[in-house]
Design an enzyme around this catalytic site. Structure first.
Site, mmCIF file in Angstrom:
data_model
loop_
_atom_site.group_PDB
_atom_site.id
_atom_site.type_symbol
_atom_site.label_atom_id
_atom_site.label_comp_id
_atom_site.label_asym_id
_atom_site.label_seq_id
_atom_site.Cartn_x
_atom_site.Cartn_y
_atom_site.Cartn_z
ATOM 1 N N LYS A 1 41.590 43.012 47.539
ATOM 2 C CA LYS A 1 41.580 42.948 46.076
ATOM 3 C C LYS A 1 40.414 42.053 45.699
ATOM 4 C CE LYS A 1 44.518 41.951 42.054
ATOM 5 N NZ LYS A 1 43.386 41.807 41.189
ATOM 6 N N CYS B 1 36.629 -4.355 47.573
ATOM 7 C CA CYS B 1 37.316 -3.466 48.515
ATOM 8 C C CYS B 1 38.830 -3.604 48.324
ATOM 9 C CB CYS B 1 36.926 -3.850 49.937
ATOM 10 S SG CYS B 1 37.917 -3.020 51.185
ATOM 11 N N LYS C 1 48.206 50.878 48.347
ATOM 12 C CA LYS C 1 48.360 52.126 47.579
ATOM 13 C C LYS C 1 49.017 53.182 48.448
ATOM 14 C CE LYS C 1 43.984 50.995 45.398
ATOM 15 N NZ LYS C 1 42.553 51.287 45.235
ATOM 16 N N CYS D 1 36.663 -5.907 57.985
ATOM 17 C CA CYS D 1 37.615 -5.212 57.104
ATOM 18 C C CYS D 1 38.569 -4.356 57.959
ATOM 19 C CB CYS D 1 36.847 -4.323 56.120
ATOM 20 S SG CYS D 1 37.935 -3.262 55.143
ATOM 21 N N CYS E 1 31.941 -1.205 51.608
ATOM 22 C CA CYS E 1 32.522 -2.513 51.870
ATOM 23 C C CYS E 1 31.702 -3.078 53.022
ATOM 24 C CB CYS E 1 33.988 -2.374 52.283
ATOM 25 S SG CYS E 1 34.640 -3.889 52.979
ATOM 26 N N TYR F 1 36.650 52.359 44.504
ATOM 27 C CA TYR F 1 37.958 52.568 45.125
ATOM 28 C C TYR F 1 38.822 53.623 44.428
ATOM 29 C CZ TYR F 1 38.951 48.856 41.678
ATOM 30 O OH TYR F 1 39.006 48.099 40.549
ATOM 31 N N GLU G 1 43.731 47.667 50.944
ATOM 32 C CA GLU G 1 42.341 47.329 50.614
ATOM 33 C C GLU G 1 42.255 45.879 50.164
ATOM 34 O OE1 GLU G 1 41.324 49.992 47.434
ATOM 35 O OE2 GLU G 1 41.627 51.774 48.666
ATOM 36 N N ASP H 1 37.806 40.027 43.655
ATOM 37 C CA ASP H 1 37.892 39.292 42.405
ATOM 38 C C ASP H 1 36.600 39.509 41.616
ATOM 39 O OD1 ASP H 1 39.075 37.743 40.564
ATOM 40 O OD2 ASP H 1 38.820 35.845 41.626
ATOM 41 N N LYS I 1 49.201 39.255 45.757
ATOM 42 C CA LYS I 1 48.333 38.109 45.458
ATOM 43 C C LYS I 1 48.502 37.049 46.531
ATOM 44 C CE LYS I 1 46.606 38.588 41.136
ATOM 45 N NZ LYS I 1 46.234 37.504 40.287
ATOM 46 N N GLU J 1 34.908 47.915 41.313
ATOM 47 C CA GLU J 1 34.779 46.528 40.900
ATOM 48 C C GLU J 1 33.321 46.088 41.001
ATOM 49 O OE1 GLU J 1 37.842 45.821 40.182
ATOM 50 O OE2 GLU J 1 37.879 43.648 39.875
ATOM 51 N N ASP K 1 48.880 33.674 35.841
ATOM 52 C CA ASP K 1 49.913 34.546 36.411
ATOM 53 C C ASP K 1 51.302 33.983 36.143
ATOM 54 O OD1 ASP K 1 48.076 36.326 37.366
ATOM 55 O OD2 ASP K 1 48.111 35.593 39.429
ATOM 56 N N CYS L 1 40.349 -5.300 51.790
ATOM 57 C CA CYS L 1 40.112 -6.659 52.268
ATOM 58 C C CYS L 1 39.645 -7.595 51.156
ATOM 59 C CB CYS L 1 39.095 -6.653 53.413
ATOM 60 S SG CYS L 1 37.425 -6.257 52.862
ATOM 61 N N ARG M 1 36.464 47.779 31.538
ATOM 62 C CA ARG M 1 37.822 48.238 31.290
ATOM 63 C C ARG M 1 38.260 48.020 29.841
ATOM 64 N NH1 ARG M 1 42.741 46.047 34.785
ATOM 65 N NH2 ARG M 1 42.170 44.127 33.739
ATOM 66 N N ASP N 1 43.507 31.355 37.634
ATOM 67 C CA ASP N 1 44.250 32.609 37.582
ATOM 68 C C ASP N 1 45.730 32.403 37.879
ATOM 69 O OD1 ASP N 1 41.801 33.638 37.171
ATOM 70 O OD2 ASP N 1 41.724 34.880 38.989
ATOM 71 N N SER O 1 46.113 48.562 34.973
ATOM 72 C CA SER O 1 46.056 47.347 35.781
ATOM 73 C C SER O 1 46.978 47.540 36.978
ATOM 74 C CB SER O 1 46.498 46.176 34.918
ATOM 75 O OG SER O 1 46.320 44.985 35.633
ATOM 76 N N LEU O 2 47.279 46.484 37.677
ATOM 77 C CA LEU O 2 48.201 46.571 38.811
ATOM 78 C C LEU O 2 49.323 45.572 38.618
ATOM 79 C CD1 LEU O 2 45.669 46.580 41.802
ATOM 80 C CD2 LEU O 2 47.092 48.489 41.073
HETATM 81 S S1 IVH Z 1 43.129 49.958 42.132
HETATM 82 C C1 IVH Z 1 45.209 52.074 38.604
HETATM 83 N N1 IVH Z 1 41.945 48.642 44.087
HETATM 84 O O1 IVH Z 1 42.392 44.395 40.308
HETATM 85 C C2 IVH Z 1 44.872 51.122 39.681
HETATM 86 N N2 IVH Z 1 42.034 47.606 41.961
HETATM 87 O O2 IVH Z 1 44.650 43.161 38.933
HETATM 88 C C3 IVH Z 1 43.474 50.699 39.622
HETATM 89 N N3 IVH Z 1 40.928 45.426 41.852
HETATM 90 O O3 IVH Z 1 42.357 46.454 37.494
HETATM 91 C C4 IVH Z 1 43.153 49.564 40.438
HETATM 92 N N4 IVH Z 1 40.272 45.374 43.942
HETATM 93 O O4 IVH Z 1 40.069 45.645 38.501
HETATM 94 C C5 IVH Z 1 42.315 48.626 42.794
HETATM 95 N N5 IVH Z 1 40.916 47.631 45.887
HETATM 96 C C6 IVH Z 1 41.266 47.619 44.607
HETATM 97 C C7 IVH Z 1 40.940 46.531 43.765
HETATM 98 C C8 IVH Z 1 41.365 46.563 42.436
HETATM 99 C C9 IVH Z 1 40.268 44.734 42.791
HETATM 100 C C10 IVH Z 1 41.123 44.969 40.462
HETATM 101 C C11 IVH Z 1 41.024 46.070 39.433
HETATM 102 C C12 IVH Z 1 42.389 46.082 38.818
HETATM 103 C C13 IVH Z 1 42.809 44.678 39.003
HETATM 104 C C14 IVH Z 1 44.299 44.488 38.850
#
Ligand code: IVH
Length: 682
Positions: A116, A407, A289, A430, A425, A224, A114, A118, A313, A172, A36, A410, A137, A32, A81-82
């Site tokens: 995040k 080795c 948030k 040694c 060895c 969430y 919160e 994966d 991240k 998620e 990124d 030695c 999504r 990832d 997304s975020l």
């Molecule tokens: S809020 C409009 N909260 O991370 C905002 N997303 O990289 C909606 N994700 O699309 C997302 N943990 O799939 C939110 N506590 C959390 C999350 C979370 C994981 C994911 C989610 C999002 C992605 C963005």
């Protein structure tokens, strides 16, 4: 085309290919963090020259179009997304922008922080409180209909009580780390493909054509967010939303907190970084948030992401780099371990240039070759390892690596003993082995001789002062002073530290002398049983085998070890040097915990559960199975029980890290407690 236009086009095509691999095929080609970086570079280019922006830019889009194997569903409201930040200063800059846009003091804004997770994003649509459909999504506008599969997920309620109208619950789908390991165990057993990580496993499990397969997988769903146009839930903040979702039967992040002010927000997001490995699921960051929904609507969203939220991240734990060479190192038992020499790369916040490859079979299995681009992983305190090669079919690879036959230190032969996976060895003189033996002898978990690390040991060997660990006790200040970088003061300190090691208990000595298979737990079991080395040497094999915590493998290893002529000579010299070779009996231990109740939860390094309890009792304490207001402290080992933790927190009982257990036994107290969260609990 200008250079930057060309670069932007290349980045776009790379990102599109990686999106397809990640979102559609569930088999990412690169970590990832590398992805990124591609996105970041493109975004920077686009920012410098907005004419480069295209509608298909990842800066304008979300995910990838759905797979045609599933019916597609149009989301009632786009799944965004975020945006990401990668460190504290970027996070503060985001908060600054938010406060400016809202014209509020940053110290007054409430943020929900919160984990995040994966996993993969899911939207579940409820009509009049009944689950109607669920979709991935996809590209944010339309997703894949995975309703049948989602209905098999235990943490997704089919009915959420009387509610008029429609409601989308978003969150998620993920696998806990434990469920992931179990799934891969089953896959192995069935000779089926193992999954690379919990996220891929969750995605592969959810996007099954056959819902019966999904049902077999222990998927979880963490909620969430909601799309609730009629405000049926009647909430106006993230904190209240999570509470309402929990009440309606959804799983929500128990470590989520609402905090006020930017400093508290930054601190709480760092908490997740520090504790990421203690959580039951993989996290790749924290999501922050704006808590108040009214403030959110003032901030609004871009086509891709809301302005009221940001993902912080964490430093990536996987990166790619080039494998320059494969070499082998020689350990204290003579074991030859292959390791990778890498082009330096920052992984999990530190620069990695060497990584273990474990053994010859692993090198063959991973088929990594000098010259390859490889994925390097470093999680928590774990030593960095090479996960595998990233194969580019257009590039010719080097020859497969072969294990050396001599080795490197030695020149003696490297041999594979019996059915061992490893090569050794077998030269007893040694110098590489001796170096590691001395470093281990003096290490923290063994005789704990301060100032005697690998570098110092190498100097002592080089100068011809030490050819066996027993020689350490003959060192004097005059001899040590001759060494480079060693003054009279440090020479005297080292002699003093070596002298103090003579009274270390037998259990530590048994670790120090490096008996195969004997770690701290077995050493303690042996030492408390025999109390002296003399008694241990006399013991028949059957007695060794009968000791709790000593299996037949350890017993045979000890039995053979103490009879080896080399060891007999070394131990006689150690006894002559004045080492006590005894385990102080329980009655003579300081009663540091007299009358105190110490609860242990999870596994404490170096102790079995019984040994930890016995050690507390030996210091005059008790070790009950439950926490009460009278509990002195709770020792928190690996994989602790949540009920004990919660109870301790509620009652204000101090939580002490498992790493401090030995110090607690010796001193009856602790240096620091595990920080209790002062923030508002949701
Ligand atoms: S809020 C409009 N909260 O991370 C905002 N997303 O990289 C909606 N994700 O699309 C997302 N943990 O799939 C939110 N506590 C959390 C999350 C979370 C994981 C994911 C989610 C999002 C992605 C963005």
């Amino acid at each position: 085309m200008s250079d930057s236009a060309e670069r932007a086009a290349w980045l776009r095509s790379q990102i599109a290919a990686h999106n397809e691999a990640y979102f559609v095929r569930d088999t990412p080609l690169i970590p990832d963090a590398d992805y990124d970086e591609l996105v970041r570079e493109l975004r920077d280019l686009e920012q410098q020259d907005p004419s480069l922006v295209e509608p298909t830019s990842p800066s304008q889009t979300v995910g990838a179009a759905p797979d045609s194997a599933f019916r597609s569903i149009t989301h009632s409201e786009a799944m965004l997304s975020l945006d990401n930040v990668f460190d504290e200063s970027e996070l503060r800059a985001w908060a600054e922008r938010v406060s400016r846009a809202l014209d509020l003091d940053p110290a007054d804004i409430a943020f929900a922080v919160e984990p995040k997770i994966d996993g993969l994003a899911l939207s579940i649509h409820y009509e009049s409180g009944q689950l109607a459909w669920a979709a991935t999504r996809g590209d944010g506008r339309t997703g894949e209909d995975v309703s049948a599969n989602v209905r098999t997920v235990a943490s997704v309620p089919a009915s959420i009580g009387a509610l008029s109208g429609a409601l989308d619950v978003r969150g998620e789908v993920f696998l806990t780390k434990a469920a992931f390991l179990e799934l891969n165990r089953v896959q192995r057993e069935r000779a089926e493909r193992e999954f690379a990580n919990p996220r891929n496993a969750a995605a592969g499990s959810l996007r099954q054509k056959n819902a019966a397969v999904t049902a077999e997988r222990a998927l979880s769903f963490l909620a969430y967010q909601v799309v609730d146009r009629s405000n049926a839930l009647g909430v106006m903040s993230q904190g209240a939303l999570l509470a309402a979702l929990a009440e309606r039967g959804f799983l929500v992040a128990e470590d989520a907190r609402v905090v006020v002010g930017v400093d508290a927000m930054v601190e709480r997001s760092s908490w997740f970084e520090v504790h990421r490995h203690d959580l039951a699921f993989d996290v790749d960051g924290a999501v922050i948030k704006v808590d108040d929904f009214a403030l959110r609507s003032r901030l609004g969203s871009t086509s891709r992401a809301p302005r009221w939220a940001i993902a912080r991240k964490f430093p990536p734990e996987e990166r790619t780099t080039r494998l320059l060479a494969i070499e082998v190192s020689i350990g204290r038992t003579g074991r030859a371990t292959p390791f990778a020499v890498l082009e330096p790369v920052v992984v999990a916040g530190s620069t990695v240039s060497l990584a273990t490859l474990h053994n010859a079979d692993q090198v063959a299995l991973k088929d990594v070759r000098p010259g390859d681009v490889v994925v390097v992983r470093k999680a928590g305190d774990v030593i960095p390892e090479v996960v595998g090669a990233v194969i580019d079919p257009t590039v010719e690879r080097g020859e497969p690596w072969t294990f050396p036959s001599v080795c490197p230190e030695c020149g003696g032969p490297l041999v594979r003993l019996g059915d061992e996976r490893d090569s050794y060895c077998v030269n007893p003189t040694c110098p590489a082995q001796l170096l590691q033996q001395i470093a281990h002898f003096a290490s923290r978990g063994a005789l704990d001789i301060e100032g005697l690390g690998e570098q110092r040991a190498a100097q002592l060997i080089e100068a011809g002062l030490v050819a066996d660990v027993a020689d350490l006790f003959d060192l004097d200040v005059a001899a040590l002073e001759q060494l480079e970088g060693m003054g009279a003061v440090s020479a005297a300190a080292l002699v003093g530290a070596i002298k103090r090691a003579k009274v270390q208990p037998l259990s530590r000595l048994l670790v120090a002398i490096g008996i195969r298979h004997v770690g701290p737990v077995a050493a303690r079991a042996l030492a408390t049983w025999f109390t002296s080395y003399a008694a241990l040497v006399e013991a028949p094999l059957s007695e060794l085998e009968a000791i709790d915590g000593v299996g037949p493998v350890i017993a045979a290893s000890v039995f053979q070890f103490v009879r080896s002529p080399e060891v007999i000579e070394r131990m006689a010299r150690l006894a002559d040097a004045g080492l006590t070779l005894i385990e102080p009996s329980i009655g003579s231990l300081d009663q540091t915990l007299a009358g105190r109740a110490v609860v242990v939860t999870g596994s404490v390094p170096g102790f079995t559960r019984e040994a930890a309890e016995a050690a507390i009792v030996a210091r005059g304490g008790t070790s009950p199975g439950t926490v009460s207001a009278k509990t002195y402290c709770v020792v928190v080992g690996d994989a602790p029980g949540t009920s004990k933790l919660t109870k301790a927190r509620t009652l204000g009982v101090p939580l002490v890290s498992g790493d401090e257990f030995e110090a607690l036994l010796v001193s009856g107290t602790w240096r620091t407690t595990i920080a209790r969260d002062e923030e508002t609990v949701l």
